[in-house]
Structure formats: structure tokens, C-alpha cells
Scaffold this active site. Sequence first.
Site, mmCIF file in Angstrom:
data_model
loop_
_atom_site.group_PDB
_atom_site.id
_atom_site.type_symbol
_atom_site.label_atom_id
_atom_site.label_comp_id
_atom_site.label_asym_id
_atom_site.label_seq_id
_atom_site.Cartn_x
_atom_site.Cartn_y
_atom_site.Cartn_z
ATOM 1 N N GLU A 27 37.223 -1.226 -50.576
ATOM 2 C CA GLU A 27 38.102 -2.340 -50.971
ATOM 3 C C GLU A 27 37.198 -3.553 -51.146
ATOM 4 O OE1 GLU A 27 41.099 -2.044 -51.727
ATOM 5 O OE2 GLU A 27 41.843 -0.283 -50.672
ATOM 6 N N CYS A 39 40.877 -11.518 -51.334
ATOM 7 C CA CYS A 39 40.258 -10.775 -52.439
ATOM 8 C C CYS A 39 41.173 -10.703 -53.653
ATOM 9 C CB CYS A 39 39.825 -9.394 -51.976
ATOM 10 S SG CYS A 39 41.111 -8.511 -51.113
#
Length: 474
Positions: free
Chosen positions: A249, A283
Amino acid sequence: MYRSLSLYIDGAFIPADERTTRPVRDPATGTVIGALPLATTADLDRALAAAQRAFAAWRNTPAHERSAILRRVAELARERASDIARCITLDQGKPLAEAKGEVVTCADHAEWHAEEGRRIYGRVIPARAPHIRQFTVREPVGVCAAFTPWNFPFNQAIRKMVAALGAGCTLILKGPEEAPSAVVALAELFHDAGLPAGCLNVVWGEPAEVSRYLIESPIVRKVSFTGSVPVGKQLAALAGAHMKPVTMELGGHSPAIVCDDADIDNAATVLARFKLRNAGQVCTSPSRFYVHAKAYDRFMAAFLTQMREVRVGPGLDPATQMGPLANPRRVAAMQQFVDDARGHGGQIVTGGSAAATGYFFEPTVVTELPDHAMLMRDEPFGPIAPVVRFTDLDDAITRANSLAYGLSAYAFTGSTARATQLANTLQSGMVHINHIGAINPEIPFGGILDSGMGREGGAETFDGYLVTKYVTQV
Ligand code: NAD
């Protein structure tokens, strides 16, 4: 005010004793608030041995027993949310309400994985002869090594814990040394929920050394990382050299396209608020704003109002809407983005400066930037928003798709046809149209391209932690 910090190995909380420690700082002031014990090589070996031993039993523990432990973790997380959140605010900086929200929503992740873990099915494959039975079973991959970052220290760690443990794997997790309280609190939650010793182990240390040691160990069979693209590539390469699967990720640089037929005020408000969540250290944060020329003035008016009105301060102050950045590296990075923007003719319309004390940086809006400026190419991971114009939607989509990132994308339009076009053409693991969708546990969260591989959450959540075994029997 802060909490004691420890390693957690083979069911025991281990204090510093003779070990090296690393100071933990409050980002609002820069002052030292704690000392984090770092694992020795012997500690890592003990964690590996414990995880290996525990795996033999945990993989055969009935799913409904594993599920009961995860549900208990959820209950305890809700009970302890206020205390855990306070320490997250102290070591990570985010406003207390955001920290508490992080813990409470994560209880939902534990509960959801408790349920989904009871539904890990194989399948029967019709054979080509009547006396043959053939089928698949899904088995846990083994001992996992996980590495999690400091921006959502509770969320990113628990997601890996519940996915690995729910699938029947055991794990060793290295959390973020700069914001460690959430991961120690998580170890306590699992311990108190009755997780057998060795199933979860928490270590701290020099990230590159710990990750290399664990990934190279033959005991570890799976690697999961959340963090930056460069580090993700290093760890994926190392895992690949040892033929170990990865879940990655990684970062994003999410485009937000605002068409002239959108509800412009709503788009500006929603995007500005989400942009400043966790001081932009998200993010999936919208970080490149492409606004149709006809909507630009109206968008900027509403966007700037939001960006200027946000109350910046220490996370423990109830009036604070945006806290400091989590570490001084982010402040230096913001300054670099601003300097580069100025060098490329960018206009700093609001913000642009760091505070004298603490790791604060003003909410910042930059306009008139060319697409090759650093802010349009590199993930800012902070409270800085470049806004540029477009006139042709196809061109805006091409610009949005022009980077190697592919985590999240946002678009606002009043036209169903355009919404469909945007959903079909934006290259991204996740596309949000006309709102910012919540990342609930049932959502398959993850990116494409350099933003990573694998999904956390959703029906896919256990895929990275399971292997399919085919059995044929006469
Ligand atoms: P960084 O690349 O040094 O570190 C990112 C994270 O990875 C940290 O938690 C760090 O402890 C860990 N890390 C670093 N090297 C490692 C290694 N060799 N092995 C294992 N773990 C390692 O960057 P940073 O300054 O801490 O963070 C800024 C950048 O990180 C941002 O630009 C952003 O892209 C990225 N980031 C992304 C996420 C995310 O949710 N995807 C979270 C935090 C940071």
C-alpha cells in the site's frame, strides 16, 4: 500524559532494560515524551521462533474461535478509544477527534474481519471421471512480516493484523518508531482479548535493518508494507529475491477533476476539508486539482475560504481542526515544494510558511503551476494544494493519468455521461465521483501502478494471506 512503550514478543511486553532506546517527540512542540525500546537481533529471533511455533496451532484453530478474539478486540478498542486517541495525538499530532475517529472506525475493521474470516471457502471442481473428487482449500500462507507507517498508526497496523490473523497466519509487525503508542495499544488489545502467545509480535528498530532481517528469514512467508513508493519497491524486490508474496500500500498523488457542470461550491468545500485531514498526510489525499476554466474563479473563492478558515493548532486543543505535521521531514518537504513552485512561476495564494515552534505548516494553495513542477509530479503528503485550469476534459484526464501513481482519483460533474467517462478512464485503484467515499472495511482499498499491489479490506482482504491448495482424491 503519554504511555509506556515496549516490545511485544511471544505474549510478553518487554521494556527497554539494557536495550537501545529512541526518543519519541510531540510534533506540536518537538519535546521528547517517551523512549522506545529497539529490538536486538536476539529479540527478532525470538519473535520469529514464537510466530513460527504459534502458527502451527493458530492455523488449525477453528475460524469461529479466531473470530471471537477479533470481535473482543473490537469491543476493547471502543472501550479504550479515548486513552488510545490521546496518545496518538501526543506522538503523531493529529486532532484528538480525528485520532478517536481512527480508533473507533478500526473497531469496525476488526469486527468485519471476524465475520469474513468465518467465510473462507474452497470449491468443488467437477471431475472428468465419476470416481474422482477434486476440490480446493484455502490455507494461511504462514508467518507474515508487516511494516506500517506513522500517518494512521492505529488504522494501518490493525488492518494488517486482522487480515493476517483472521486468515490463520501469525505475524511480526514493525510499527512506526516516530508514533509508536497506537501499535503498543493494539498489542494490549489482542493480548487482553485472549490471542495466544506468539500469534502477534511487535518489534521496533532501524527500519531498513529490521525489514531486511525479517524478510530474509526463511520463517517469514509473506511481506506486507504501507509507506512510500521508494521503500515499497526496495522491500518488494527483497521479498521477490526470496520468492515471498507482498501486499504493498504505497503513496499516491491523487488528481481531483472539477468540471464546469459540477456543484462547484460543494466540490471546493468537500475537497478542501478532505485535503487538510491529518494535515494532508493521507495517501489518498486529493493533491492535484484540475478545475475547468469556467468554474475556476468560483471554485477558488470557496476553496480558499475553507483553506484559510481552518484552525491550526496542537491536536489536544478541542478548537484545533488541523494539527502539526508528524515529523520535521514533512516540514522540510513542504518548504521544498513551495520553493520549487516559486521557481516555476507558481503563485502562493495562501500559506507557504512553517511555524517557529513545533512541526506546523500553513494550509497552502498554489496556482499557475506548469505540469512539470515538483508539486504536480511528486506526492506532497502535506497541507499543500496546487490548483490548475483545464478547458478540455479529455486533456484533463490525460494529465490526471500522466504519473506513475494510481491510488485514488476524485471527480465532480453534474453529467452522468461525464461521470461514466471519468469512472472508465481514470487510472486508479479507487475513483470517487461527486463525493469522498469513506474507506470502510468492506471497501477493497489499494492502488495500481507504483501505488502498490494487493487490496486491504473488501472481499479481497484475505487473498494476500492465503494460498490455494488443490486436492484430488479417488
Ligand atoms: P520513508 O519512505 O522514509 O518512510 C515511510 C515509512 O516506511 C515509515 O513508516 C518508515 O519507518 C518506513 N520505512 C522506511 N524505510 C524502511 C525500510 N527499509 N523497511 C521498512 N520500513 C521502512 O518516508 P517518510 O519520510 O517517513 O514518509 C514520507 C513518505 O512516505 C511520503 O511521501 C509518503 O509517500 C509515504 N507514506 C505513505 C503512507 C501511505 O499510507 N501509503 C504512509 C506514510 C508515509
